[in-house]
Design an enzyme around this catalytic site. Structure first.
Site, PDB file in Angstrom:
ATOM      1  N   ASP A 135      51.591  12.595  -2.720  1.00  0.00           N
ATOM      2  CA  ASP A 135      52.554  11.581  -2.309  1.00  0.00           C
ATOM      3  C   ASP A 135      51.882  10.223  -2.112  1.00  0.00           C
ATOM      4  O   ASP A 135      52.013   9.582  -1.083  1.00  0.00           O
ATOM      5  CB  ASP A 135      53.268  12.033  -1.026  1.00  0.00           C
ATOM      6  N   LYS A 161      52.294  11.965  14.703  1.00  0.00           N
ATOM      7  CA  LYS A 161      53.301  12.319  13.698  1.00  0.00           C
ATOM      8  C   LYS A 161      53.960  13.627  14.096  1.00  0.00           C
ATOM      9  O   LYS A 161      53.298  14.643  14.248  1.00  0.00           O
ATOM     10  CB  LYS A 161      52.609  12.450  12.346  1.00  0.00           C
ATOM     11  N   PHE A 188      57.349  13.500   5.912  1.00  0.00           N
ATOM     12  CA  PHE A 188      57.163  14.731   6.676  1.00  0.00           C
ATOM     13  C   PHE A 188      57.558  14.611   8.136  1.00  0.00           C
ATOM     14  O   PHE A 188      57.497  15.575   8.876  1.00  0.00           O
ATOM     15  CB  PHE A 188      55.704  15.181   6.611  1.00  0.00           C
ATOM     16  N   GLY A 189      57.943  13.433   8.529  1.00  0.00           N
ATOM     17  CA  GLY A 189      58.322  13.296   9.928  1.00  0.00           C
ATOM     18  C   GLY A 189      58.165  11.874  10.410  1.00  0.00           C
ATOM     19  O   GLY A 189      57.753  10.979   9.673  1.00  0.00           O
ATOM     20  N   ILE A 190      58.500  11.679  11.663  1.00  0.00           N
ATOM     21  CA  ILE A 190      58.467  10.343  12.248  1.00  0.00           C
ATOM     22  C   ILE A 190      57.130  10.129  12.956  1.00  0.00           C
ATOM     23  O   ILE A 190      56.571  11.051  13.534  1.00  0.00           O
ATOM     24  CB  ILE A 190      59.636  10.172  13.237  1.00  0.00           C
ATOM     25  N   VAL A 191      56.648   8.895  12.874  1.00  0.00           N
ATOM     26  CA  VAL A 191      55.368   8.568  13.487  1.00  0.00           C
ATOM     27  C   VAL A 191      55.602   7.663  14.695  1.00  0.00           C
ATOM     28  O   VAL A 191      56.355   6.695  14.609  1.00  0.00           O
ATOM     29  CB  VAL A 191      54.449   7.850  12.485  1.00  0.00           C
ATOM     30  N   GLY A 194      56.773   4.416  12.131  1.00  0.00           N
ATOM     31  CA  GLY A 194      56.940   4.721  10.718  1.00  0.00           C
ATOM     32  C   GLY A 194      57.703   6.006  10.527  1.00  0.00           C
ATOM     33  O   GLY A 194      57.814   6.824  11.430  1.00  0.00           O
ATOM     34  N   ARG A 195      58.246   6.137   9.336  1.00  0.00           N
ATOM     35  CA  ARG A 195      58.985   7.340   9.006  1.00  0.00           C
ATOM     36  C   ARG A 195      58.463   7.799   7.666  1.00  0.00           C
ATOM     37  O   ARG A 195      58.639   7.121   6.665  1.00  0.00           O
ATOM     38  CB  ARG A 195      60.468   6.988   8.866  1.00  0.00           C
TER      39      ARG A 195
END
Ligand SMILES: *[C@@H]1O[C@H](CO)[C@@H](O)[C@H](O)[C@H]1NC(C)=O
Ligand SMILES: *[C@@H]1O[C@H](CO)[C@@H](O)[C@H](O)[C@H]1NC(C)=O
Ligand SMILES: *[C@@H]1O[C@H](CO)[C@@H](O)[C@H](O)[C@H]1NC(C)=O
Ligand SMILES: *[C@@H]1O[C@H](CO)[C@@H](O)[C@H](O)[C@H]1NC(C)=O
Ligand SMILES: *[C@@H]1O[C@H](CO)[C@@H](O)[C@H](O)[C@H]1NC(C)=O
Ligand SMILES: *[C@@H]1O[C@H](CO)[C@@H](O)[C@H](O)[C@H]1NC(C)=O
Length: 784
Positions: free
Chosen positions: A621, A527, A506-509, A502-503
């Site tokens: 969010d 993450k 706050f960053g890429i997972v 996932g993206r």
């Protein structure tokens, strides 16, 4: 997964003993007709080696005023006569008076009579006649027929201990005793459920209603039953595992050698004091009691000042106020002059709120509670004041709780306040003994004990866990149950950040696998934060600790973090069913029922974030990409706490950057107004419309008139065309009243004016039908 939750109370002990001292003098056989009488010198029925005995065990020998005995199997060679099996009875204390008699009969097997000859317990034998009983060297007492069929055995009727070689089938379980010396059933249960999950939970007594589980093995596969568990095995080498129907194993513990004393090898949960949610029950201690973890991570229960134990003999039980707090006669009977507060730090009861005031100062907070005949305690933090009502539940102390608690007590009048009960100095010693409850033969020179005793809970993989934290670099200052990982460890866990799942904003997972014990691993989502941090290093850790402290069944659980220079990563539990976004907007429309459930769960999770007194968390969010689904399609909110972690102080009125995601952000983000929890309510409103209609909040392909979901939904509502919103969804069409209610709630949530939006509490109440939903106004009256 096992690592994701807090669980309790099972302990695996090791004790090596030299078994070769005894010379076998019998063959373990017990003939039909044999009897034993409690309190006489009749020697118990021994196993051939003499390690195990079946007979009457005198309770609490030093101080046995009641002169009670327990028909049990016990380890006969160690001084404490460790009990491994007893005549457990759900409804009745198994202890019997002196003079009670046990007899081995052909037709009923073991029969236990009281001194008057009345039967109080019996082994149930369905068919056949017993030819002989046998006390086996494994600790199993077996009744066999003349054709050597096994008619009954103690291994198949476990009480609170498993011995090596013993297994537990589905719908069987271990039930804890009340205390070391009281063998009545306590509240903790460890059961293999029919569908294959192994769970640890507290049950209500005497109804047996199980509260939410502290631990669930996750070995139920709803789509393929051959992957589900059906046996829990403790094998002869001390390995414990769940056997799945496809004969694969789910490892729980590994066997090892002891060092000469009982020692805890494995235990659950991490923190038994933590409220696991569910809304019912008192938690690990009784009502009004306060749970504190001792250094062994076991709970100590204590009554607050002005309260005392309801049952003096039940240290883990409920506390009662030593005064009357009554609103009788419209509050006439309540005189606030007679009450005062006892101030305590680091304490909270996460479940007993009934009122919340903000902004209040401390004096206002205390005074208003003093004037309220319902108010039993207040929690004050910053400018927020939470009223707590009786009975207080899930009380716990934790150094990370920074709020102040004021507990009301009566300081004048007839009943003097009782002294706060200090932890019993003998506690530790006593509890040490409790550990040694039930023992087992392992190989020929080691004893493994698997015991469950009420009120005994220990850290998650106690021994190893401690080591992890100590070994982690730069972790000296953060006091937390979170694991601190090195960057290298996470690199390994994710196979060098190979599988992206996932993206987020706050960053890429990435998906990864971490070790939870030497034998078991668990999947995690790692993450990698990509933002520049505005705040110092300390701040990062503080916020991570706050996130790690936030536990609710509708929130994704943070397991650990990494904080090495530029590398900041968060490690979460991995949820198998992906995001709500892919679920809602995929090819198949999920069922209406499931969708409404998900909506309710998200509302509950948000309510918890907003109203958990110790630290309000505004998510900022909320969107379907940030809602994950677990194995059972329960909604779990992720990424909470990150907005605060990664950007400026939330209370700033002028925002340098708008957080959140277009399409879901509340209008006040664009204005010079304060950001409050109402921004989440707005986003929830949008999300709810998406859940109702299974379409995205902004979809230009729908044509201009329909592109903005919030506008279109209000039009549909205003024009009485709700059918359009759920077009083709028969389930929803058949439940159009509910659709209407949900749409109305959404419209309340997306009001442009934040003050018109309901709180998440109100939203939950409206969704659950506790309060009526009024006709909502036009959400954006100024934009035409
Ligand atoms: C066990 O010992 C009893 C007498 O002590 C004897 O009658 C019986 O036959 C023995 N059983 C076996 C299986 O050796
Ligand atoms: C006693 O246990 C052993 C396994 O340890 C087993 O082989 C034996 O059959 C058992 N005896 C009885 C009477 O069940
Ligand atoms: C054991 O606990 C039960 C249930 O709380 C209680 O009724 C009983 O009196 C206790 N027995 C002893 C010996 O304390
Ligand atoms: C169930 O899982 C097993 C492997 O554990 C697999 O062999 C089998 O094909 C699966 N059955 C279905 C219906 O998916
Ligand atoms: C118990 O299980 C472990 C792990 O699978 C295995 O290595 C060991 O041989 C088993 N012990 C026995 C006595 O079956
Ligand atoms: C076992 O415990 C006792 C008392 O705590 C201690 O004196 C002894 O050294 C311990 N033995 C081992 C082998 O650790």
């Amino acid at each position: 997964m096992a690592s994701a939750k807090s669980y309790s109370i099972f302990l695996l002990f090791l004790l090596p003993y030299d078994l070769h001292l005894a010379t076998a003098q019998n063959n373990g056989t017990v003939p039909v007709g044999a009897t034993l009488t409690a309190g006489t010198d009749s020697s118990p029925w021994l196993s051939p080696s003499g390690d195990f005995a079946f007979g009457f065990h005198q309770l609490d020998e030093e101080n046995n005023i009641n002169d009670l005995f327990l028909l049990s199997i016990f380890y006969n060679k160690i001084p404490e006569k460790t009990v491994v099996w007893y005549t457990d009875n759900k409804d009745q204390n198994p202890a019997v008076p002196r003079g009670s008699q046990v007899k081995l009969t052909a037709d009923q097997g073991i029969v236990l009579n009281d001194p008057q000859g009345k039967q109080v317990w019996g082994s149930k034998i369905d068919i056949g006649a017993v030819a002989v009983g046998h006390m086996n060297d494994t600790g199993n007492f077996v009744l066999v027929s003349s054709s050597t069929n096994r008619l009954w055995d103690s291994f198949s009727n476990p009480t609170d201990t498993l011995l090596p070689g013993q297994m537990m089938e589905t719908e069987q379980g271990l039930f804890c005793r009340k205390s070391e010396t009281n063998f009545s059933r306590g509240r903790f249960q460890f059961r293999l459920l029919k569908k294959g999950n192994l769970v640890l939970n507290i049950a209500n007594l005497p109804t047996d209603l199980a509260y939410d589980a502290y631990y669930s093995s996750g070995t139920y596969d709803s789509t393929n039953s051959s992957n589900s568990g059906y046996q829990v095995m403790l094998n002869e080498s001390g390995y414990m595992y769940i056997l799945r129907r496809n004969s694969q194993r789910f490892d729980l513990t590994k066997g090892r050698n002891g060092n000469g004393n009982w020692s805890v090898v494995w235990s659950e949960p991490e923190n038994i004091c933590v409220n696991i949610g569910g809304g019912l029950g008192s938690g690990a201690c009784g009502y009004n009691s306060i749970c504190t973890l001792d250094s062994d991570r076991r709970p100590m229960c204590a009554c607050p000042k002005g309260y005392s134990l309801l049952d003096e003999n039940d240290r883990y039980g409920s506390c009662k106020p030593d005064f009357e707090l009554s609103c009788w006669g419209g509050g006439q009977g309540y005189n606030k002059e007679l009450f005062d507060f006892h101030e305590v730090k680091n304490i909270d009861w996460s479940q007993s709120d009934y009122e919340r005031f903000k902004p209040y100062n401390e004096v206002q907070c205390k005074n208003s509670c003093l004037s309220d005949c319902f108010c039993a305690a207040v929690i004050f933090e910053d400018d927020s004041c939470c009223f707590k009502k009786l009975p207080l539940s899930n009380g716990m102390t934790d150094s990370r709780i920074t709020s102040k608690a004021f507990i009301k007590y009566k300081n004048k009048g007839d009943d003097p306040p009782s002294v706060p009960r200090p932890p019993d100095p003998d506690d530790k010693k006593k509890r040490k003994m409790m550990n040694a409850t039930g023992s087992v033969l392992l190989g020929s020179s080691v004893f493994v004990n698997f015991a469950m005793v009420c009120g005994v809970g220990l850290g998650f993989f106690f021994i190893y866990k401690k080591k992890w934290i100590r070994n982690s670099p730069g972790d000296g200052t953060v006091e937390t149950n979170l694991r601190c990982f090195s960057y290298k460890a996470l690199e390994e866990a994710t196979d060098n950040f190979k599988e992206e799942v996932g993206r987020g904003s706050f960053g890429i997972v990435y998906k990864g696998v971490i070790e939870t014990t030497r034998t078991s691993t668990t999947a995690v989502a790692v993450k990698k934060l990509d933002r520049v941090f505005q705040d110092g290093e300390k701040e990062f850790k503080n916020e991570v600790v706050v996130i790690g402290q936030t536990h609710h069944k509708n929130l994704v659980r943070l397991l650990g973090f990494c904080d090495e220079g530029q590398n900041r990563l968060l490690v979460y539990e991995f949820l198998n069913n992906g995001t709500l976004a892919s679920f809602l907007f995929g090819n198949l429309k999920p069922s209406w029922n499931l969708r409404t459930n998900i909506a309710f769960q998200i509302a509950r999770g948000l309510l918890y974030l907003h109203e958990d007194c110790s630290s309000q968390i505004i998510h900022c969010d909320i969107k379907p990409q940030n809602i994950l689904l677990d194995d059972h399609y329960n909604a779990r909110i992720s990424d909470f706490g990150l907005a605060k972690l990664l950007t400026l102080n939330q209370s700033k009125t002028i925002k340098t950057a708008i957080r959140g995601t277009k399409g879901y952000v509340a209008p006040e983000w664009y204005r010079k107004s304060t950001i409050t929890a109402k921004v989440d309510v707005y986003s929830f409103g949008v999300l709810l419309l998406e859940i109702i209609s299974c379409r995205k909040s902004f979809d230009i392909e729908m044509g201009e008139e329909y592109a903005i979901l919030t506008d279109w939904a209000f039009d549909c509502y205003r024009n009485g065309k709700l059918d359009d919103l759920v077009e083709g969804d028969m389930e929803a069409m058949n439940d159009i009243k509910c659709v209407e209610k949900l749409v109305m709630v959404s419209i309340w949530c997306i009001q442009e004016d934040p003050s018109l939006r309901p709180t998440m509490r109100k939203v939950s109440q409206m969704l659950e039908g506790v309060v009526e939903v009024d006709v909502p106004p036009n959400p954006s009256p100024f934009s035409g």
